[in-house]
Design a protein around this motif. Structure first.
Motif, PDB file in Angstrom:
ATOM      1  N   ARG A 153      -4.939  -2.842  -5.118  1.00 28.40           N
ATOM      2  CA  ARG A 153      -6.103  -3.442  -5.779  1.00 28.40           C
ATOM      3  C   ARG A 153      -5.833  -4.894  -6.146  1.00 28.40           C
ATOM      4  NH1 ARG A 153      -9.424   0.029  -3.714  1.00 28.40           N
ATOM      5  NH2 ARG A 153      -9.580   2.047  -4.793  1.00 28.40           N
TER       6      ARG A 153
ATOM      7  N   TYR B 133      -5.565   7.008  -0.367  1.00 28.85           N
ATOM      8  CA  TYR B 133      -6.105   5.679  -0.082  1.00 28.85           C
ATOM      9  C   TYR B 133      -6.214   5.506   1.430  1.00 28.85           C
ATOM     10  CZ  TYR B 133      -6.354   0.566   0.220  1.00 28.85           C
ATOM     11  OH  TYR B 133      -6.733  -0.722   0.502  1.00 28.85           O
TER      12      TYR B 133
ATOM     13  N   ALA C 264       0.815  -1.217   0.000  1.00 24.69           N
ATOM     14  CA  ALA C 264       0.000   0.000   0.000  1.00 24.69           C
ATOM     15  C   ALA C 264       0.848   1.267   0.000  1.00 24.69           C
ATOM     16  CB  ALA C 264      -0.926   0.004   1.215  1.00 24.69           C
TER      17      ALA C 264
ATOM     18  N   LYS D 204      -1.951   1.693  -4.665  1.00 22.63           N
ATOM     19  CA  LYS D 204      -3.203   1.204  -4.117  1.00 22.63           C
ATOM     20  C   LYS D 204      -3.266  -0.311  -4.283  1.00 22.63           C
ATOM     21  CE  LYS D 204      -6.113   5.292  -4.570  1.00 22.63           C
ATOM     22  NZ  LYS D 204      -7.446   5.793  -4.972  1.00 22.63           N
TER      23      LYS D 204
END
Length: 580
Positions: A491, A534, A485, A489
């Motif tokens: 994902r 984020y 992170a 991000k």
């Protein structure tokens, strides 16, 4: 008037060559003569470089030659002579400044060499080529050249008054887009380290501050990202170093980073106290430790107090505002595999932002090159002349250290696994043992034959920790998730990383927290805010809400972040539920 081409073959595109810029601009050479500069890289095809130089139809080509490009230079010159038979080919730089006559004998297509500093020599050569004054090359110092079938060398030129150095870049820096900017404020080194060519030159000369400070202001005004000082020991004269550091601190533009190679054990408390006041990211330091073995230190003529160095490195680190890169050299005299492991542990415990593990290069002109038989140093015959074996280090151990170096570069120096390593390394007897075990696992799995993505590198660590019963796999996963992170991000995660969610449950409240905690995004468009921030919760027993800002990163690419009180996150989530 002849057409002169100054050429360099850099190790990477992002590198630039100061020598070409100094030679072309010294005493307005670029205005008084026809001079063209060209920079290439070692990754470009030799035929491409040959074509580009041929198209220029030069009368003279002068190359800047270092260990990283000398082999390409040797191959290129015979080809140039075939297609440009009347072109005079010369070279300067460290790789041709020592054993120069032997170099010319071995490379018959090269016509002359400039030894050592080249600014004044090159200017005299220009006058010789343009008007015949001086009438003979023998009247110009620091040259090795061919004449009537013989190879002759002239006396060395006197050292240059560094106040005469030109500013090496265009006013708008248009000549160096997307490349590293280099600068020097001194030449020479007060130390006599046996592996280094800087020890050959006696004493240190400084560029006057009345020239240096206006030069630095040009970088500041242009808001360039980074400037790397190439001074061998920047802080060897405290008054000089402090004047520059204080100027940069007082005129800080909030953007530019300045990199310095320093000797840490000569820094006093006054300097440390000042350094703690500068902006985070304004300075970064490279500190050569090389070894902590006292017998090795003595053998290479170093004079470093590691205990004092450690104390100062820790004090600088405590300020939290200056990145420190610490260097070690494998293959030095009196240092075997076990001894190097101890040196590694000593430096690793200082927790530098980067630990550069390099291997001895047996440079021509250095003391260790002269004493290579005494220490049974066997190195590659071609540049960069890297060590293979010594009286203490058999080749098998050199190979083991090579893979340890790869692990340090891949996992530690990349900055992408800091939290994961902070958890894993203490589970081993010592840091060196961790990297040793990881390197062995890497080889057993054949990773050296593969290209591994970041997810692939994570997978290697996951497979590696399965063999250590001390590892708490849940804690390992949380550390890895946070590391991922910090860079992007998360994902897409490794299939085995199952802790926590994917942050989607916090997307609706992220904007409110950003507006409260990161004022710089108050006026930002929604898509910019979403792209650059984020929010997620990390940890099992004591979870923490972390707000990451990808628009602001440190020098290793890690996003800045804030820890948000969990109560506030829960309150905002409840507000969102009540709206629905």
């Amino acid at each position: 008037m002849k057409k002169i081409v100054l050429a360099a073959i850099n190790a990477k595109y992002i590198h630039s060559n100061l020598a070409l810029r100094y030679l072309s601009r010294f005493q307005d050479n670029d205005k008084n003569h026809t001079i063209i500069t060209r920079e290439f890289t070692i990754n470009q095809r030799l035929d491409f470089i040959l074509e580009e130089l041929y198209r220029l139809q030069p009368d003279v080509i002068l190359f800047s030659v270092y260990i990283w490009n000398v082999e390409q230079f040797r191959q290129l010159c015979p080809l140039l002579k075939k297609i440009l038979p009347d072109c005079i080919i010369g070279a300067g730089g460290p790789e041709v400044s020592y054993e120069s006559e032997a170099f010319l004998r071995e490379n018959p297509s090269v016509d002359f060499l400039q030894r050592g500093e080249g600014e004044r020599v090159f200017t005299k050569l220009l006058k010789h080529w343009d008007s015949g004054m001086p009438a003979s090359l023998s009247e110009i110092g620091s040259l090795t050249f061919r004449q009537n079938g013989r190879i002759l060398s002239t006396m060395q030129e006197e050292p240059l008054d560094l106040a005469l150095l030109p500013f090496p870049y265009e006013a708008d820096f248009s000549d160096i887009q997307n490349q590293i900017l280099y600068y020097e404020s001194s030449r020479g080194c007060p130390y006599q380290c046996g592996y280094c060519l800087s020890s050959v030159e006696q004493g240190v000369r400084f560029v006057p501050l009345e020239k240096v400070l206006p030069d630095l202001q040009r970088f500041l005004d242009a808001r360039v990202p980074q400037v790397k000082f190439i001074d061998r020991t920047f802080n060897c004269r405290k008054s000089h170093a402090m004047a520059i550091w204080k100027y940069l601190h007082e005129h800080d533009n909030g953007v530019t980073n300045f990199h310095f190679e320093i000797t840490a054990d000569i820094i006093d408390q006054e300097t440390i106290d000042f350094l703690k006041t500068v902006r985070k990211g304004l300075f970064q330091f490279e500190i050569g430790v090389q070894s902590t073995n006292p017998h090795t230190i003595h053998a290479i003529n170093r004079n470093v107090d590691f205990e004092k160095l450690s104390h100062i490195v820790k004090q600088i680190a405590a300020g939290g505002n200056i990145h420190q890169h610490l260097d070690l050299i494998a293959g030095l005299p009196q240092e075997d595999y076990l001894s190097f492991g101890r040196s590694f542990d000593d430096v690793y415990h200082l927790e530098p932002e980067q630990l550069q593990l390099g291997f001895l290069k047996l440079l021509k002109g250095s003391m260790l090159h002269r004493k290579r038989a005494e220490f049974a140093i066997v190195s590659h015959d071609t540049a960069p002349y890297e060590v293979m074996t010594t009286h203490c280090l058999p080749y098998g151990d050199t190979l083991r250290l090579k893979y340890i170096e790869e692990m340090v570069e891949t996992y530690y120096n990349s900055g992408k696994f800091r939290n994961t390593l902070a958890y894993l390394v203490p589970l081993y007897e010592r840091p060196f043992a961790f990297y040793e075990a990881l390197a062995q696992f890497w080889q057993e799995k054949g990773c050296q034959y593969q290209y591994l993505s970041k997810i692939g590198l994570c997978d290697v660590l996951w497979d590696f920790v399965q063999q250590n019963k001390k590892v708490d796999l849940i804690r390992f996963q949380w550390a890895m998730k946070f590391d991922i992170a910090l860079h992007e991000k998360p994902r897409k995660l490794p299939h085995w990383l199952t802790v926590g969610g994917n942050g989607q449950e916090y997307e609706r409240i992220t904007a409110k927290l950003v507006q409260k905690y990161i004022p710089s995004y108050l006026e930002a468009e929604k898509k910019t805010l979403i792209r650059n921030t984020y929010l997620d919760v990390f940890g099992e027993e004591m979870p923490k809400a972390i707000l990451l800002d990808y628009g602001h990163r440190d020098l290793l690419g890690n996003a800045e972040y804030l820890v948000i009180p969990m109560e506030q996150v829960k309150e905002l989530q409840e507000e969102e539920k009540s709206r629905k």
